[in-house]
Design an enzyme around this catalytic site. Structure first.
Site, short mmCIF file in Angstrom:
data_model
loop_
_atom_site.label_atom_id
_atom_site.label_comp_id
_atom_site.label_asym_id
_atom_site.label_seq_id
_atom_site.Cartn_x
_atom_site.Cartn_y
_atom_site.Cartn_z
N ASP A 124 -8.42 2.96 0.18
CA ASP A 124 -7.02 3.31 -0.08
C ASP A 124 -6.74 3.43 -1.59
OD1 ASP A 124 -4.34 3.78 0.07
OD2 ASP A 124 -3.93 2.22 1.54
N HIS A 154 -2.23 5.78 -0.19
CA HIS A 154 -0.95 5.95 0.51
C HIS A 154 0.23 6.03 -0.45
CE1 HIS A 154 -0.65 1.40 0.63
NE2 HIS A 154 0.63 1.66 0.59
N SER A 211 1.93 -2.23 -3.27
CA SER A 211 0.86 -1.29 -2.97
C SER A 211 0.35 -0.62 -4.25
CB SER A 211 1.34 -0.21 -2.02
OG SER A 211 1.40 -0.72 -0.72
N1 ARG Z 1 0.63 -1.06 5.33
C1 ARG Z 1 0.45 -0.48 4.03
C2 ARG Z 1 1.57 -0.88 3.13
O1 ARG Z 1 2.70 -1.02 3.53
C3 ARG Z 1 0.43 1.01 4.08
C4 ARG Z 1 -0.79 1.53 4.64
C5 ARG Z 1 -0.73 3.01 4.83
N2 ARG Z 1 -1.69 3.36 5.85
C6 ARG Z 1 -1.37 3.74 7.08
N3 ARG Z 1 -2.30 3.83 7.98
N4 ARG Z 1 -0.13 4.03 7.42
O2 ARG Z 1 1.38 -1.01 1.94
#
Ligand code: ARG
Length: 720
Positions: free
Chosen positions: A220, A84, A654
């Protein structure tokens, strides 16, 4: 800073740490928490964690793009980060015919890597404490003067520590709510290339349904490489450039781990506000969060309708959709957890204790008499602000239109021939190009209609721009009817020059203010935004100024009240280290979540053809054959996909490396769990978990799914 931490040093040994809470400054690890880290399972020396003179783990950690973390994993500048985080770059490299976002991408040698033109990465060179040079100059100033002077000083130090000729950028970060100041000096590299990405069905497996949730089965990750000039220095994209020889890179462990094992995470947590007041909690749960969620809900539905059946639109909107959806779900969850765990009441109790202590101390005793007044003055306009930024400007057309306010002002003030107007027009032309490249008219028109109606329904009529809704009513009908807004939006889209090349060119050739003012898209966006900026934004600025100043005093007081308390600064997108353990948890009564998920679970979630739970055929084949190679977890006898740790992280982390006690990479952090979504404002020591993708799953995808053994061969694998 130095003074405060010198005194902290003495007391560390006497105070018990809070379980796993803390985003610690890397330069202070040795002094603050090292002993505890060792107790938890760390086997490295303080110098291996962070050193200014020798290479250390910190040298392998980078800021990736604008808001993520990455880590260097080979001697040739190879980068691991999240899927992501690479998402926008992967989408930009894709087309409907070469759809790397959908199908994945694997460079089998360096010549196949794809330049990612919009990306850059930053290495941290050093951190210096400049509190002594800044704080004394701010003493005794009013909130207003203090804030101005602070901004001046910061920009002065930023300049002093930067060297544009070497791509060296310094940024002073105010910590502990403006009580301390550290300068972080970075070097930016701009030749970044895409090396590998799994198909989206792996990299975003589970989509928004699984986002922010455990148990999770998402691969991811994505892989990039940083290039430098032949001299190893930053260099713009060029075929002559060579892979960067890093100061340090992380070895990768495929040994595996078990529940309870040590885990630490380096990275760039973006923001937290752990000393938010009870008033701030209320503002979030009552007004800010629900407003944002409601508006994003409508925008997302309009976008999704267009994306789900058209691969071109999907590619075009994918990145913007993902980021809107990510915090749509976050803020919804944050509200729920703040209420569930009664954070408002807990903050009130903390504030009462503070007030007790502050009695008779002139600097602190009036903080909580002032603070409610500051919130009372702002609260009536808070919703309006969210409706402007998340509603009115949630329409890409309106957002572009609003950028033309400056052009209008300059034309009115200086005449159409002024040099500044020429500049504005050129900027407008560029902004329009960028806007059109991402524009999907059908979804935008729906967003425009829906958000305009929501503003009408939900915002105090006294705050509406004068005359707008009256005119709308006389031209298009009943303001209670969605149809009225749809007809209006249709007219805006057919008539605006912003979407019409011929009309736009005519305007650029012969610009005049009246033409712009009469443009229906500009009239709407400009009207609403100017109404907000001219009448209400000042209240917001006052609110921020006073809230910040009281916040600074409150934290200063807290540090005096409890000088033994071991403290870490709120996240400010500066490098931090968090340590904890791999650990299962119980989300609610009668339920126990395991510390890891496996391929078995991936197949359980698989829904053929589904938007979120589909899988590549090749992956299913490999799993059926149990072709897990050296990446299998022998204890579990399956491929581990994701795992959880107790680490304290937040957005910005992330892509962060999850590192074992001996300094090897075991996973990539990519999410937080739903049960602890209040974490920006209150860390929950029982429920907080970081969700990580197991590096063995990453390598398995690269090796078996992608066939890119060239990448595996570049790594330093730790097998025993
Ligand atoms: N919740 C994750 C973060 O803020 C991002 C994940 C992205 N995936 C998604 N399905 N939108 O780091």
């Amino acid at each position: 800073m130095k003074k405060i931490f010198a005194s902290l040093l003495l007391v560390i040994t006497f105070c018990k740490s809070y379980a796993d809470e803390g985003m610690w400054l890397p330069l202070l690890l040795g002094k603050q928490v090292y002993a505890d880290m060792v107790k938890r399972g760390l086997k490295l020396t303080p110098e291996q964690l962070y050193s200014v003179n020798k290479s250390s783990i910190k040298d392998a950690i980078i800021i990736f793009g604008g808001g993520c973390t990455g880590e260097i994993v080979s001697n040739e500048g190879l980068i691991f980060t999240n899927h992501h985080c690479g998402y926008a770059a992967i989408a930009a490299a894709s087309s409907v015919n070469n759809n790397y976002l959908r199908d994945g991408f694997w460079a089998l040698n360096k010549s196949q890597e794809i330049p990612a033109k919009e990306l850059s990465v930053q290495f941290l060179l050093k951190i210096e404490d400049v509190t002594d040079k800044i704080a004394p100059q701010l003493e005794g100033l009013s909130a207003n003067d203090r804030s101005k002077k602070q901004a001046e000083l910061i920009s002065q130090f930023n300049q002093q520590y930067s060297d544009p000729s070497q791509n060296i950028e310094a940024r002073v970060s105010p910590l502990f709510k403006n009580n301390q100041f550290l300068v972080f000096v970075y070097q930016r590299y701009t030749d970044i290339r895409l090396v590998a990405a799994p198909p989206e069905s792996v990299g975003k497996f589970g989509g928004d349904t699984d986002n922010w949730e455990w148990p999770r089965h998402t691969g991811d990750f994505s892989v990039f490489r940083v290039y430098a000039g032949k001299d190893g220095k930053p260099s713009a994209h060029s075929a002559e450039n060579i892979p960067l020889k890093p100061k340090y890179f992380l070895p990768v462990s495929i040994k595996g781990f078990k529940d309870g094992d040590y885990a630490m995470i380096y990275g760039y947590p973006g923001s937290t506000n752990r000393y938010e007041t009870s008033y701030g909690i209320r503002l979030a749960t009552d007004i800010n969060n629900p407003s944002l969620v409601g508006l994003r809900d409508v925008r997302l539905k309009a976008m999704f309708e267009q994306m789900k059946n058209d691969p071109a639109v999907k590619l075009q909107l994918a990145s913007s959709y993902a980021s809107i959806a990510n915090y749509w779900k976050f803020y919804d969850g944050e509200t729920k957890q703040l209420l569930k765990y009664q954070i408002y009441e807990k903050k009130q109790a903390e504030e009462a204790a503070f007030q007790q202590w502050a009695k008779g101390k002139p600097e602190f005793e009036n903080i909580f008499t002032e603070w409610p007044k500051v919130y009372d003055a702002w609260r009536p306009y808070a919703k309006h602000r969210v409706y402007i930024y998340e509603g009115v400007l949630g329409s890409p057309l309106a957002k572009f239109a609003a950028t033309l306010i400056k052009l209008e002002n300059d034309m009115v003030k200086n005449g159409v021939d002024a040099a500044i107007v020429k500049q504005d027009l050129e900027a407008a032309g560029n902004a329009r190009k960028a806007f059109l490249a991402d524009e999907n008219k059908i979804s935008d028109q729906r967003i425009l209609a829906a958000t305009c109606q929501m503003f009408y329904n939900d915002i105090d009529k006294n705050q509406h721009p004068i005359g707008f809704y009256e005119t709308l009513k006389s031209a298009y009908g009943d303001l209670k009817e969605p149809d009225t807004y749809k007809k209006w939006a249709t007219a805006v889209f057919s008539n605006t020059m912003l979407l019409n090349d011929a009309k736009w060119q005519a305007f650029i050739q012969k610009p005049d203010a009246v033409t712009l003012q009469n443009d229906p898209a500009y009239a709407y966006a400009g009207g609403f935004v100017k109404n907000y900026l001219n009448k209400y934004d000042n209240f917001f600025q006052q609110f921020v100024l006073k809230n910040n100043d009281l916040g600074r005093l409150y934290l200063k007081g807290i540090m005096q009240m409890d000088p033994k308390k071991k403290m870490y600064p709120d996240a400010t997108f500066t490098m931090r280290v968090s340590y904890g353990n791999v650990k299962s948890y119980s989300p609610k009564d009668g339920v126990k979540y395991d510390y890891a998920t496996t391929m078995k679970g991936v197949l359980e979630k698989y829904i053929p053809g589904d938007y979120q739970f589909d899988l590549p055929a090749k992956l299913i084949d490999l799993v059926k054959k149990k072709d897990f190679g050296q990446y299998i977890d022998k204890r579990i006898n399956d491929l581990v996909v994701c795992f959880i740790t107790t680490n304290d992280i937040t957005g910005g982390n992330s892509g962060s490396p999850v590192i074992d006690g001996t300094g090897n990479l075991i996973g990539l952090a990519f999410d937080g769990n739903y049960e602890a979504l209040s974490h920006k404002l209150a860390f929950d020591k029982d429920l907080n978990r970081t969700i990580c993708v197991d590096v063995r799953y990453v390598l398995w995808c690269i090796d078996k799914l992608g066939g890119a053994s060239n990448i595996i061969n570049e790594l330093k694998l730790v097998k025993q």
